[in-house]
Scaffold this motif. Sequence first.
Motif, short mmCIF file in Angstrom:
data_model
loop_
_atom_site.label_atom_id
_atom_site.label_comp_id
_atom_site.label_asym_id
_atom_site.label_seq_id
_atom_site.Cartn_x
_atom_site.Cartn_y
_atom_site.Cartn_z
N ILE A 5 0.86 -1.18 0.00
CA ILE A 5 0.00 0.00 0.00
C ILE A 5 0.89 1.23 0.00
O ILE A 5 2.09 1.14 0.31
CB ILE A 5 -0.95 0.02 1.21
N PRO A 6 0.37 2.41 -0.34
CA PRO A 6 1.21 3.60 -0.38
C PRO A 6 1.87 3.91 0.96
O PRO A 6 1.31 3.65 2.03
CB PRO A 6 0.22 4.71 -0.78
N ALA A 7 3.08 4.44 0.90
CA ALA A 7 3.79 4.83 2.11
C ALA A 7 2.99 5.88 2.86
O ALA A 7 2.37 6.76 2.25
CB ALA A 7 5.17 5.39 1.73
N GLY A 8 2.99 5.76 4.17
CA GLY A 8 2.26 6.72 5.00
C GLY A 8 0.85 6.30 5.33
O GLY A 8 0.17 6.98 6.10
N VAL A 9 0.40 5.16 4.75
CA VAL A 9 -0.94 4.65 5.03
C VAL A 9 -0.85 3.61 6.15
O VAL A 9 -0.01 2.70 6.09
CB VAL A 9 -1.56 4.03 3.77
N GLU A 10 -1.71 3.72 7.14
CA GLU A 10 -1.71 2.79 8.27
C GLU A 10 -2.63 1.61 7.95
O GLU A 10 -3.80 1.80 7.67
CB GLU A 10 -2.21 3.50 9.52
N PRO A 11 -2.11 0.36 7.99
CA PRO A 11 -2.97 -0.80 7.71
C PRO A 11 -3.80 -1.20 8.91
O PRO A 11 -3.41 -0.98 10.07
CB PRO A 11 -1.96 -1.89 7.36
N LEU A 12 -4.96 -1.78 8.65
CA LEU A 12 -5.83 -2.35 9.68
C LEU A 12 -6.26 -3.73 9.19
O LEU A 12 -6.92 -3.85 8.16
CB LEU A 12 -7.06 -1.47 9.90
N SER A 13 -5.86 -4.78 9.89
CA SER A 13 -6.14 -6.14 9.45
C SER A 13 -7.61 -6.49 9.66
O SER A 13 -8.13 -6.41 10.78
CB SER A 13 -5.27 -7.14 10.21
N LEU A 14 -8.26 -6.92 8.59
CA LEU A 14 -9.64 -7.37 8.69
C LEU A 14 -9.74 -8.78 9.27
O LEU A 14 -10.83 -9.27 9.55
CB LEU A 14 -10.30 -7.33 7.31
N ASP A 15 -8.58 -9.43 9.45
CA ASP A 15 -8.57 -10.73 10.13
C ASP A 15 -8.70 -10.57 11.63
O ASP A 15 -8.96 -11.54 12.34
CB ASP A 15 -7.27 -11.48 9.80
N ASP A 16 -8.48 -9.37 12.12
CA ASP A 16 -8.62 -9.07 13.54
C ASP A 16 -10.10 -8.88 13.86
O ASP A 16 -10.77 -8.02 13.26
CB ASP A 16 -7.83 -7.81 13.89
N ALA A 17 -10.62 -9.67 14.79
CA ALA A 17 -12.04 -9.58 15.12
C ALA A 17 -12.43 -8.20 15.63
O ALA A 17 -13.61 -7.83 15.61
CB ALA A 17 -12.41 -10.65 16.17
N GLY A 18 -11.47 -7.42 16.08
CA GLY A 18 -11.76 -6.10 16.61
C GLY A 18 -11.57 -4.96 15.62
O GLY A 18 -11.39 -3.81 16.04
N TRP A 19 -11.63 -5.27 14.30
CA TRP A 19 -11.35 -4.21 13.33
C TRP A 19 -12.39 -3.11 13.38
O TRP A 19 -12.07 -1.95 13.09
CB TRP A 19 -11.20 -4.77 11.92
N HIS A 20 -13.62 -3.42 13.78
CA HIS A 20 -14.63 -2.36 13.92
C HIS A 20 -14.19 -1.34 14.97
O HIS A 20 -14.30 -0.12 14.77
CB HIS A 20 -15.97 -2.95 14.35
N THR A 21 -13.64 -1.85 16.08
CA THR A 21 -13.14 -0.96 17.13
C THR A 21 -11.96 -0.16 16.64
O THR A 21 -11.78 1.01 17.01
CB THR A 21 -12.75 -1.79 18.38
N GLY A 22 -11.14 -0.77 15.78
CA GLY A 22 -10.00 -0.05 15.22
C GLY A 22 -10.42 1.17 14.43
O GLY A 22 -9.76 2.22 14.48
N ILE A 23 -11.54 1.07 13.73
CA ILE A 23 -12.05 2.23 13.00
C ILE A 23 -12.55 3.29 13.98
O ILE A 23 -12.26 4.49 13.82
CB ILE A 23 -13.16 1.80 12.02
N ALA A 24 -13.26 2.87 15.01
CA ALA A 24 -13.75 3.83 16.01
C ALA A 24 -12.59 4.53 16.70
O ALA A 24 -12.64 5.75 16.93
CB ALA A 24 -14.63 3.11 17.03
N ASP A 25 -11.54 3.79 17.04
CA ASP A 25 -10.37 4.39 17.70
C ASP A 25 -9.65 5.38 16.79
O ASP A 25 -9.09 6.37 17.26
CB ASP A 25 -9.40 3.29 18.14
#
Length: 297
Positions: free
Chosen positions: A44-64
């Motif tokens: 992915i482009p440099a400077g973009v923070e990844p969020l794994s969709l394999d993590d059951a808590g990815w919804h919380t990751g978006i809220a955070d």
Amino acid sequence: MANSGTIARVVVTGASGFLGRHVAQQCVDRGIAVLAPLRRSVDIPAGVEPLSLDDAGWHTGIADFAPDAILHVAAWSSLSHRRADIDPIIDANIRFGAHLIEAAAECENPPALVWAGSFAQYADGGDAYAPNSFYAASKEAFRAIADYYDRMRGVRCLGLILHDIYGARDERGRLLSLIAATLAREPGGLDLTDGSQHIAFVHVEDAARAFLVAADHLCRGTQSGNPVYSVAGDDRRPLREQIGDLLRAEDDPARLRWGARPQPPSFTPDLPELPRLPGWQPTIMLKEGFEEVRAHV
């Protein structure tokens, strides 16, 4: 478009894909923080923070992350399908999108959401829903879901109806890339339909910029009610006419075998008549953009 200050943090889906990568990169270039939900480890482009969709808590990751907007670019796209494709299409275009917009609704301050639709939802022309594929039907299903979240859950939504997106280094095997490769070096030529279908090309940089323009409208409160807008180039002539204008004097037009293939069942002779996204205009004309494609064949 410079960062107006209304948008500081965005979630971009599909950031590893052709269009999504350009959307994410334009955000980074404007100093906007970007979070990219991903199903696997990809470039992915440099400077973009990844969020794994394999993590059951990815919804919380978006809220955070507390985004101002979600730019939902990811999709499973095809104008034909087999039985085995039904579940992947539903997973990508409906189930994932529904979870994404639910995550937005659960945020303390729900972000705006810009979602990508397709001209394939309007296969009869005009502005009435007329799907030409299961893919198009799945995009319309997400539009209905977004209507609910916009109306009842406080998520301001806007849909962008995308047309034929092209650009350099496009690995999807789309039409303009195939034509550029055929004119450059591919032996034997390229079998094409009769080219009678009307088509509206838009360069990937212009299409990506439309997502930022749309998000800015939503964050400023100038749009409501989940409207849909067209994102397309100005030239809407039949395909064969447009390609004819792109040929160089040294090109062998016989390499493009017009009429060698029948029109597919998803054939869309006319383009939808939808309002253009306010404040957006294409800046890269097709001839300029096609020369860029040819330079990178």
